[in-house]
Design an enzyme around this catalytic site. Sequence first.
Site, short mmCIF file in Angstrom:
data_model
loop_
_atom_site.label_atom_id
_atom_site.label_comp_id
_atom_site.label_asym_id
_atom_site.label_seq_id
_atom_site.Cartn_x
_atom_site.Cartn_y
_atom_site.Cartn_z
N LYS A 180 0.89 -1.18 0.00
CA LYS A 180 0.00 0.00 0.00
C LYS A 180 0.92 1.22 0.00
O LYS A 180 1.43 1.62 1.04
CB LYS A 180 -0.87 -0.02 1.25
CG LYS A 180 -2.21 0.70 1.10
CD LYS A 180 -2.12 2.17 0.78
CE LYS A 180 -1.79 3.03 1.98
NZ LYS A 180 -1.61 4.47 1.63
N GLU A 255 9.15 1.34 11.50
CA GLU A 255 10.27 2.27 11.33
C GLU A 255 9.66 3.66 11.33
O GLU A 255 9.01 4.07 10.37
CB GLU A 255 11.01 1.92 10.05
CG GLU A 255 12.41 2.43 10.05
CD GLU A 255 12.44 3.87 9.62
OE1 GLU A 255 12.36 4.75 10.52
OE2 GLU A 255 12.54 4.12 8.43
N CYS A 289 13.81 9.58 7.45
CA CYS A 289 13.67 9.04 8.81
C CYS A 289 14.98 9.15 9.55
O CYS A 289 15.01 9.44 10.74
CB CYS A 289 13.19 7.60 8.76
SG CYS A 289 13.89 6.65 7.42
N GLU A 386 10.40 15.42 15.87
CA GLU A 386 10.81 15.23 14.48
C GLU A 386 10.15 16.30 13.61
O GLU A 386 8.92 16.43 13.60
CB GLU A 386 10.38 13.85 14.00
CG GLU A 386 10.77 13.59 12.57
CD GLU A 386 10.49 12.16 12.12
OE1 GLU A 386 9.31 11.78 12.07
OE2 GLU A 386 11.45 11.45 11.81
P1 NAI Z 1 1.68 8.62 7.80
O1 NAI Z 1 2.24 7.76 8.87
O2 NAI Z 1 0.26 9.07 7.93
O3 NAI Z 1 1.78 7.86 6.37
C1 NAI Z 1 2.62 6.77 6.08
C2 NAI Z 1 1.83 5.66 5.40
O4 NAI Z 1 0.84 5.18 6.32
C3 NAI Z 1 1.06 6.09 4.15
O5 NAI Z 1 1.06 5.04 3.21
C4 NAI Z 1 -0.35 6.29 4.68
O6 NAI Z 1 -1.33 6.14 3.68
C5 NAI Z 1 -0.44 5.18 5.70
N1 NAI Z 1 -1.46 5.39 6.73
C6 NAI Z 1 -1.94 6.57 7.22
N2 NAI Z 1 -2.90 6.34 8.13
C7 NAI Z 1 -3.05 5.00 8.23
C8 NAI Z 1 -3.88 4.14 9.00
N3 NAI Z 1 -4.77 4.62 9.87
N4 NAI Z 1 -3.74 2.80 8.86
C9 NAI Z 1 -2.85 2.29 7.99
N5 NAI Z 1 -2.04 3.05 7.22
C10 NAI Z 1 -2.14 4.39 7.33
O7 NAI Z 1 2.64 9.86 7.64
P2 NAI Z 1 2.33 11.27 6.93
O8 NAI Z 1 0.99 11.75 7.39
O9 NAI Z 1 2.53 11.15 5.50
O10 NAI Z 1 3.48 12.21 7.55
C11 NAI Z 1 3.32 12.82 8.84
C12 NAI Z 1 4.63 12.77 9.60
O11 NAI Z 1 5.02 11.41 9.80
C13 NAI Z 1 5.82 13.43 8.94
O12 NAI Z 1 5.85 14.80 9.18
C14 NAI Z 1 6.97 12.70 9.60
O13 NAI Z 1 7.28 13.27 10.86
C15 NAI Z 1 6.44 11.30 9.81
N6 NAI Z 1 6.89 10.39 8.73
C16 NAI Z 1 7.97 9.60 8.96
C17 NAI Z 1 8.46 8.79 7.95
C18 NAI Z 1 9.67 7.94 8.13
O14 NAI Z 1 10.40 7.70 7.19
N7 NAI Z 1 9.88 7.39 9.30
C19 NAI Z 1 7.86 8.78 6.62
C20 NAI Z 1 6.68 9.63 6.48
C21 NAI Z 1 6.24 10.39 7.52
#
Ligand code: NAI
Length: 484
Positions: A180, A255, A289, A386
């Site tokens: 996904k 992660e 990250c 972060e």
């Molecule tokens: P997010 O955690 O919402 O999105 C990451 C993935 O999770 C996407 O594919 C999204 O569609 C999915 N997702 C979102 N809600 C979900 C749910 N309830 N159940 C299952 N999957 C779900 O992150 P977002 O909103 O894009 O970014 C927000 C913050 O998260 C960023 O500012 C950053 O701090 C952090 N982040 C950290 C990352 C890393 O590499 N560790 C990558 C992206 C975001």
Amino acid sequence: MTLRPLGMDPALCLIGGAWTPPESRDTLELRNPSDGSTLCAIARGRAVDIDRAVEAAGAAIRGAWGRLPNFERGRILHRIGQAVLENVEALAELEALDVGKPLKQARADVLALARYMEFYAGAADKIHGATIPYLDGYTVYTLREPHGVTGHIIPWNYPMQIIGRSVGAALAMGNACVLKPAEEACLTALAFARIAQEAGLPDGALNVVPGLGSEAGAALAAHPGVHHISFTGSVGVGKLIQMAAAEHVVPVTLELGGKSPQLVFEDADVEAALPFLTNAGIQNAGQTCSASSRILVHRSRYDEVLAGMADRYGALRAGPAMADLDVGPLVSDRQREIVEGFIAKGADLEIAARGVVVADAPAGGAYVSPTLFTGAAPEHSLAQEEVFGPVQVVIPFDTEEEAISIANGTAYGLVASVWSADGARQMRLARKLRAGQVFLNNYGAGGGVELPFGGTGLSGHGREKGFEALYGFSTLKTVAALHG
Ligand code: NAI
Ligand code: MG
């Protein structure tokens, strides 16, 4: 430039080898963060599409994919890696358009994806069990087996690298994957799936269902037919994934980012350190990250490091991905608002330097000037939370103990680095720093396909990359035979 490399249709899902629209036929809009324009429509997959994908993955395990010998899986992965290398420019342009990352960074991501395929291709037939001495009359051995269907929920910041490290390792161990991708950026996930299909990956071994996290993502995390979930993204969603997986007692790899420090001691080679100190904060516009957002410096070298970093920040230029400057836009307006909110939280701090957004950057792009802060106490929110944008804070320390305490003083623990000429100190700190990876006199080490990676605390748990990932994407069975 094409949005459809190898004829891939971005509005479709890949389920059981067939490119199909989601059952609802609904779509989402994908935007180009460099100028805010609409790129194309993508599928808005929902629970019913996830059901079909999990079904198809299960069928692959019971079918041709599940019967392949390990070395044949390795050969297929190798062919996929070769095909990725034949499509470097197409994939890099797609990623640059979709994520907003400068072309050279997108190219590096494609090469990393190819390396993951090569690494896991070579490893596919080299993971084996053990024979264990036991009681008289027994033979005991272990079998390493795939989990079955693995779910991969990935973010938008490094789609290709994260596909490489999680899908690559899962396929090498013989799992069948449901991927996904993020709603902000999913084109290279679809292009990769197309490439893998052309390279001979059997139907159902990799299924891709784009959609919203709250719909397709949540359905995948909660699906009873999924046997392992790998997630990279925010802490908040990581917790939801772990709770959803708990319902079926399914293992998860999380992660979740970090607040990774670099420690610069009085005996450091500051000239050598400076490019790493800065690049680790601004690479991919800080949306990494393992970004290093805290630079801790011994007071005797503080002014020198700050001046050196400020010089570099002053020369940074942010602009459209295709202009291939130092920094691209953030992935979305929403991410820009998050990062600007953090910069506003630094109103009580001193800005040591800022980069510039180039004058001809399109008005609709999600640009933020890279910003270097000084004067933050270790407890300041900019030194604790972060940011996920091109923002770093520089913090002084007086003793090694204090440096360790500041470094370990956040809820995260992903990466850390030590800049010092003192070998004993390097060894001491490598043990004392709370992190899944510690770099000595470097940072990041070029992607590190071979290097186990993952965190502790709020950074998550489980390890991806290297051989370690293969243990995470498999389970161990002990067989004890009493034969007399
Ligand atoms: P997010 O955690 O919402 O999105 C990451 C993935 O999770 C996407 O594919 C999204 O569609 C999915 N997702 C979102 N809600 C979900 C749910 N309830 N159940 C299952 N999957 C779900 O992150 P977002 O909103 O894009 O970014 C927000 C913050 O998260 C960023 O500012 C950053 O701090 C952090 N982040 C950290 C990352 C890393 O590499 N560790 C990558 C992206 C975001
Ligand atoms: Mg989110």
